[in-house]
Scaffold this active site. Structure first.
Site, PDB file in Angstrom:
ATOM      1  N   HIS A  45       0.837  -1.226   0.000  1.00 33.22           N
ATOM      2  CA  HIS A  45       0.000   0.000   0.000  1.00 33.22           C
ATOM      3  C   HIS A  45       0.858   1.257   0.000  1.00 33.22           C
ATOM      4  O   HIS A  45       0.418   2.300   0.475  1.00 33.22           O
ATOM      5  CB  HIS A  45      -0.945   0.041   1.208  1.00 33.22           C
ATOM      6  CG  HIS A  45      -1.704  -1.227   1.447  1.00 33.22           C
ATOM      7  ND1 HIS A  45      -2.927  -1.478   0.884  1.00 33.22           N
ATOM      8  CD2 HIS A  45      -1.375  -2.336   2.159  1.00 33.22           C
ATOM      9  CE1 HIS A  45      -3.349  -2.676   1.265  1.00 33.22           C
ATOM     10  NE2 HIS A  45      -2.416  -3.233   2.033  1.00 33.22           N
ATOM     11  N   SER A  75      15.939  21.072 -16.141  1.00 35.84           N
ATOM     12  CA  SER A  75      14.773  21.885 -16.449  1.00 35.84           C
ATOM     13  C   SER A  75      15.245  23.158 -17.130  1.00 35.84           C
ATOM     14  O   SER A  75      16.337  23.661 -16.851  1.00 35.84           O
ATOM     15  CB  SER A  75      14.031  22.233 -15.161  1.00 35.84           C
ATOM     16  OG  SER A  75      13.272  23.408 -15.354  1.00 35.84           O
ATOM     17  N   LYS A 105      16.794  21.177 -10.939  1.00 35.21           N
ATOM     18  CA  LYS A 105      16.069  19.977 -11.362  1.00 35.21           C
ATOM     19  C   LYS A 105      16.934  18.953 -12.077  1.00 35.21           C
ATOM     20  O   LYS A 105      17.795  19.272 -12.881  1.00 35.21           O
ATOM     21  CB  LYS A 105      14.914  20.354 -12.304  1.00 35.21           C
ATOM     22  CG  LYS A 105      13.765  21.044 -11.631  1.00 35.21           C
ATOM     23  CD  LYS A 105      13.003  20.202 -10.638  1.00 35.21           C
ATOM     24  CE  LYS A 105      12.066  19.225 -11.304  1.00 35.21           C
ATOM     25  NZ  LYS A 105      10.976  19.889 -11.995  1.00 35.21           N
ATOM     26  N   GLU A 111      10.078   8.230 -17.164  1.00 32.01           N
ATOM     27  CA  GLU A 111       8.729   8.749 -17.429  1.00 32.01           C
ATOM     28  C   GLU A 111       8.266   8.410 -18.845  1.00 32.01           C
ATOM     29  O   GLU A 111       7.108   8.058 -19.078  1.00 32.01           O
ATOM     30  CB  GLU A 111       8.700  10.270 -17.232  1.00 32.01           C
ATOM     31  CG  GLU A 111       8.849  10.684 -15.785  1.00 32.01           C
ATOM     32  CD  GLU A 111       9.088  12.184 -15.675  1.00 32.01           C
ATOM     33  OE1 GLU A 111       8.106  12.920 -15.559  1.00 32.01           O
ATOM     34  OE2 GLU A 111      10.255  12.609 -15.710  1.00 32.01           O
TER      35      GLU A 111
END
Ligand code: ARG
Length: 458
Positions: free
Chosen positions: A156, A277, A283, A290
């Site tokens: 979970h 970024s 970043k 992804e």
């Protein structure tokens, strides 16, 4: 433009109809398989006396010349042709004259295209299987490196029990082994020869379908000619196997994305597999993971597209089936790219063991071991579970952890507690005691690694 198949129609189709009908943009990638299939066909026609041996030799020679010229770039595919099959035949006839026109005896484009696609996808299947093996090897190497690195295991997405990073990684190695198995199984049914089924009903010529199959390295032939030209299960099976494979990569990606976030910081991706970024200088984005996760949807979509195309088709060939190729080629191309990037990303990934350990220390993930200790000292499991729960609640109230709770506090809850309890709830001990087959102990992870390596060696 007048067509090779002009006969009852004048073959003068509208330009827009030609463009719509044509598949050469995407089926020209099968030129090698088309030519190899035609060579086997010509050899069979010669061996069976349907054409002379000399004609067969001429055809094979001519086909070899086309193959060499396409490979070298001396010949370019003519994109105004309807498909690759027509193109090759047209060039052959152009080069050989009337003999070239004999190649299509006892054959149809329907069995031809089914054969080409099977040969092509079998090759791609094997290339993909090779990439999956590379990935399994990379994952297994990482597991070896981190086989005693403790991290929290989750259910979970809540910290559950301590495991090792090696154990976690080996879960993916096992999934990927199943993917390999599925690919091999699918390949077995792909390598069945449809050539000789002709348009739909077989042929009146004395062909030898098994001779052709053998020439192409296939042990089996399609046993029903209608099925032979209509079956695209092999495409669906491949896309099914690829969808499951992508689902595995997507779950793995999701974890890598989470683990490389500041909230977790369990792993560090190498600069070679991350992006910055354009606005936020701090970043370091896990774009590769992804994109793999993102492209999973597209592979599922390819599978759904072809399932839907096929669902209402009467036997035998229908032009709808030309839609098989773009879907399955897209799935194959996508998966090949994802696997290669993913392997590089895994090879260069480093874990941050301190952060994993720190996270493992915070979540009371040794509470099961505390309960187990009480059971081993004479308490029924449910009673032990309750006491362990009360002790966790006490820790939470006092903002401490089970390892740091004084023995006197333990003894408020049960007089069974002795100093020994601390050794039992030590995280390393928790991991090491999980000796059941497939468990997280070092010995178990090592045997998982050995199992996978052994599987890869065959
Ligand atoms: N380009 C076609 C395909 O991809 C080849 C088969 C054409 N057969 C036919 N009867 N028109 O499916």
């Amino acid at each position: 433009m007048a067509k090779m198949w002009a006969g009852v129609t004048d073959g003068n189709t509208a330009q827009i109809a030609d463009d719509f009908n044509s598949s050469i943009r995407f089926d020209s990638r099968m030129y090698k398989q088309d030519i190899t299939g035609s060579m086997a066909h010509a050899a069979m026609l010669g061996a069976q006396g349907i054409i002379t041996e000399a004609e067969a030799a001429q055809l094979i020679d001519g086909l070899q010349g086309i193959l060499d010229d396409l490979d070298s770039g001396a010949l370019e595919v003519d994109m105004t042709c309807e498909d690759i099959h027509m193109f090759v035949e047209q060039v052959l006839t152009g080069r050989l004259g009337d003999v070239g026109k004999k190649l299509h005896t006892a054959r149809s484009r329907n069995d031809q295209v089914a054969l080409d696609l099977r040969l092509y996808l079998s090759e791609e299947n094997r290339t993909i299987a090779g990439y999956v093996r590379d990935l399994i090897a990379a994952v297994t190497d990482k597991a070896e490196q981190y086989k005693d690195t403790i991290m929290p295991g989750y259910t979970h997405l809540q910290r559950a029990q301590p495991i090792t990073f090696g154990h976690h990684l080996m879960a993916y190695a096992m999934m990927l082994l199943r993917d390999l198995d599925r690919l091999a199984d699918c390949d077995r049914r792909t390598r069945v020869s449809p050539i000789g089924c002709c348009a739909l009903a077989g042929t009146t010529y004395a062909t030898d379908r098994r001779f052709e199959a053998r020439q192409l390295g296939m042990d089996e032939i399609m046993r029903n000619s209608l099925d032979g030209v209509s079956d695209r299960d092999f495409c669906l099976e491949l896309m099914g196997a690829l969808s499951i494979l992508m689902m595995h990569l997507s779950r793995f990606s999701e974890e890598i994305i989470l683990w490389s976030s500041w909230e977790f910081k369990f792993v560090q991706l190498s600069d070679a597999y991350t992006t910055g970024s354009s606005i936020m200088p701090q970043k370091k984005n896990p774009d590769m993971a992804e994109l793999v996760r993102g492209k999973t949807g597209r592979v599922y979509g390819d599978l759904m597209a072809l399932l839907t195309t096929l669902k209402g088709l009467p036997l035998a060939y229908n032009k709808d089936m030309q839609e098989d190729k773009e879907a399955v080629f897209d799935a194959v191309d996508t998966v090949k790219m994802c696997l290669q990037v993913f392997t590089g990303m895994i090879e260069t990934l480093t874990a941050i063991p301190e952060n994993m350990k720190a996270a493992a220390q915070k979540g009371f993930i040794n509470a099961t071991d505390l309960a187990d200790w009480l059971v081993k000292n004479g308490l029924p499991f449910r009673s032990a579970y309750k006491i362990a729960g009360q002790l966790v609640a006490r820790c939470m109230a006092e903002n401490t952890v089970l390892e740091d709770l004084p023995l006197a506090v333990y003894q408020e809850y049960s007089d069974l507690f002795t100093e020994d309890v601390y050794a039992a709830i030590d995280l390393t001990a928790c991991v090491e005691k999980r000796i059941s087959e497939g468990g997280t102990s070092l010995a178990s992870v090592e045997s998982q690694i050995a199992y996978v390596k052994e599987k890869l060696s065959v």
